[in-house]
Design a protein around this motif. Structure first.
Motif, PDB file in Angstrom:
ATOM      1  N   LEU A 219      -7.783 -11.573  -3.275  1.00 31.67           N
ATOM      2  CA  LEU A 219      -7.534 -10.214  -3.511  1.00 31.67           C
ATOM      3  C   LEU A 219      -8.212  -9.542  -4.715  1.00 31.67           C
ATOM      4  O   LEU A 219      -8.443  -8.485  -5.111  1.00 31.67           O
ATOM      5  N   GLU A 220      -8.722 -10.390  -5.591  1.00 32.88           N
ATOM      6  CA  GLU A 220      -9.166  -9.977  -6.873  1.00 32.88           C
ATOM      7  C   GLU A 220     -10.186  -9.126  -7.142  1.00 32.88           C
ATOM      8  O   GLU A 220     -10.049  -8.070  -7.626  1.00 32.88           O
ATOM      9  N   ALA A 221     -11.232  -9.077  -6.292  1.00 33.51           N
ATOM     10  CA  ALA A 221     -12.319  -8.323  -6.064  1.00 33.51           C
ATOM     11  C   ALA A 221     -12.080  -6.785  -5.355  1.00 33.51           C
ATOM     12  O   ALA A 221     -12.416  -5.886  -6.112  1.00 33.51           O
ATOM     13  N   ALA A 222     -11.216  -7.135  -4.214  1.00 33.74           N
ATOM     14  CA  ALA A 222     -10.752  -5.664  -3.766  1.00 33.74           C
ATOM     15  C   ALA A 222     -10.125  -5.024  -4.555  1.00 33.74           C
ATOM     16  O   ALA A 222      -9.935  -3.787  -4.710  1.00 33.74           O
ATOM     17  N   VAL A 223      -8.971  -5.639  -5.444  1.00 31.10           N
ATOM     18  CA  VAL A 223      -7.976  -4.955  -6.342  1.00 31.10           C
ATOM     19  C   VAL A 223      -8.924  -4.158  -7.310  1.00 31.10           C
ATOM     20  O   VAL A 223      -8.703  -3.142  -7.849  1.00 31.10           O
ATOM     21  N   ARG A 224      -9.995  -4.845  -7.883  1.00 30.58           N
ATOM     22  CA  ARG A 224     -10.630  -3.991  -8.894  1.00 30.58           C
ATOM     23  C   ARG A 224     -11.531  -2.966  -8.241  1.00 30.58           C
ATOM     24  O   ARG A 224     -11.669  -1.994  -9.009  1.00 30.58           O
ATOM     25  N   ASP A 225     -12.020  -3.296  -7.046  1.00 31.60           N
ATOM     26  CA  ASP A 225     -12.747  -2.066  -6.552  1.00 31.60           C
ATOM     27  C   ASP A 225     -12.013  -0.924  -6.004  1.00 31.60           C
ATOM     28  O   ASP A 225     -12.484   0.158  -5.926  1.00 31.60           O
ATOM     29  N   HIS A 226     -10.603  -1.162  -5.643  1.00 34.04           N
ATOM     30  CA  HIS A 226      -9.970  -0.139  -4.761  1.00 34.04           C
ATOM     31  C   HIS A 226      -8.475  -0.076  -5.855  1.00 34.04           C
ATOM     32  O   HIS A 226      -7.427  -0.357  -5.435  1.00 34.04           O
ATOM     33  N   PRO A 227      -8.600   0.273  -7.229  1.00 37.75           N
ATOM     34  CA  PRO A 227      -7.413   0.452  -8.003  1.00 37.75           C
ATOM     35  C   PRO A 227      -6.382   1.101  -7.658  1.00 37.75           C
ATOM     36  O   PRO A 227      -5.181   1.068  -8.125  1.00 37.75           O
ATOM     37  N   ASP A 228      -6.458   2.162  -6.657  1.00 40.35           N
ATOM     38  CA  ASP A 228      -5.371   2.993  -6.554  1.00 40.35           C
ATOM     39  C   ASP A 228      -4.714   2.988  -5.364  1.00 40.35           C
ATOM     40  O   ASP A 228      -3.654   3.325  -4.936  1.00 40.35           O
ATOM     41  N   VAL A 229      -4.992   1.686  -4.806  1.00 35.16           N
ATOM     42  CA  VAL A 229      -4.376   1.214  -3.486  1.00 35.16           C
ATOM     43  C   VAL A 229      -2.983   0.301  -4.073  1.00 35.16           C
ATOM     44  O   VAL A 229      -3.242  -0.395  -5.043  1.00 35.16           O
ATOM     45  N   ARG A 230      -2.044   0.963  -3.259  1.00 36.55           N
ATOM     46  CA  ARG A 230      -0.534   0.193  -3.714  1.00 36.55           C
ATOM     47  C   ARG A 230      -0.496  -1.085  -2.812  1.00 36.55           C
ATOM     48  O   ARG A 230      -0.471  -1.007  -1.517  1.00 36.55           O
TER      49      ARG A 230
END
Length: 291
Positions: A219-230
């Motif tokens: 999830l590391e890259a996706a969390v960085r690219d979508h910081p507002d997703v809970r």
């Protein structure tokens, strides 16, 4: 050209559910909706004519199917761009062809021609296993179909580090402004082997920590690219198929990945994906890993 969201229609009740779901999804993404009916009616009718216009019965029937589906969409989403097409081809082959140029492909859980009582139709299963784009099989209970849980569930496997399935799930959660429930199942072997002995100390803790670390890397890259997703992460002991089925009861969409295996025909669905396509309590998205 903008890739459309494609839905296969055939006039059945599951097809109506898929059409409604696809209309809502197309609105979220700002995409045109393409309604496709495919059948080899010409093979069986020969030169039989239906009307003075000289069209075969099957063609008239097919046009009625897509016309009714388009009217259904217009009543539900008047501002949605809708196009229709009738293809004189094998249904699976036609939808697989559509998948080459679609944002995603939506099908019902069963078609008009499937045997009553089947949990999943042959067309839906074949398309989910071999399509070139994400395939959403619309199934489940009323809450899952209506999207009232405000939660998407993503199942993460060994090959899902920054995968297409992970990226698809984050985009969906962002558009819906809902919680993304990410789960990785893990199991500890009953016995160690010479090559793979059980770790010292608490084996269960070791395998759970390993699953948690793999989940974080995925999830590391996706969390960085979508910081507002809970995001809610969970590692759960047990077979992945059972873990995901349980989670589907509180989800509006369950997302799993599929990977092409070299030397084999088409997409190979694992046991977890195969099981949730048949039994999940909400729509299921199968996302191919193309790289």
């Amino acid at each position: 050209m903008e890739s459309p969201l494609v839905v296969g229609v055939d006039g059945s009740d599951p097809s109506h559910e898929a059409t409604d779901w696809a209309a809502d999804e197309a609105l979220r993404h700002g995409l045109p909706l393409r309604l496709v009916y495919a059948s080899l009616w010409q093979r069986y009718e020969g030169a039989t004519l239906a009307t003075d216009l000289g069209r075969p019965d099957g063609h008239v029937y097919a046009e009625n199917i897509v016309g009714s589906a388009a009217e259904r969409v217009r009543r539900r989403a008047p501002d949605l761009r809708v196009v229709t097409d009738v293809l004189p081809e094998d249904t699976v082959d036609a939808l697989l062809g559509e998948s080459r140029h679609a944002f995603a492909l939506v099908t019902g859980s069963r078609g008009r021609g499937d045997i009553a009582g089947l949990l999943l139709g042959s067309v839906s299963l074949a398309v989910a296993a071999r399509a070139h784009c994400p395939v959403i099989v619309v199934r489940g209970d009323g809450a899952g179909l209506a999207g009232t849980h405000e939660r998407i569930t993503l199942g993460v496997g060994d090959a899902d580090t920054d995968s297409a399935a992970v990226r698809f799930a984050f985009r969906e959660a962002e558009l819906r402004d809902c919680t993304l429930d990410v789960v990785r199942a893990w199991r500890r072997p009953a016995h160690g082997t010479t090559r793979h002995p059980l770790p010292a100390g608490d084996p269960a803790r070791h395998y759970e920590d390993e699953a948690s670390n793999r989940l974080d890397r995925a999830l590391e890259a996706a969390v960085r690219d979508h910081p507002d997703v809970r995001v809610r992460r969970a590692t759960v002991e047990g077979p992945a198929r059972k873990v995901l089925l349980a989670r589907s009861a509180a989800a509006d969409l369950l997302i799993v990945g599929a990977r092409r295996r070299h030397g084999q025909f088409g997409m190979q669905l694992g046991r977890a994906a195969h099981t949730v396509l048949h039994h999940a309590s909400c729509p299921v998205a199968v996302v191919p890993q193309t790289s």
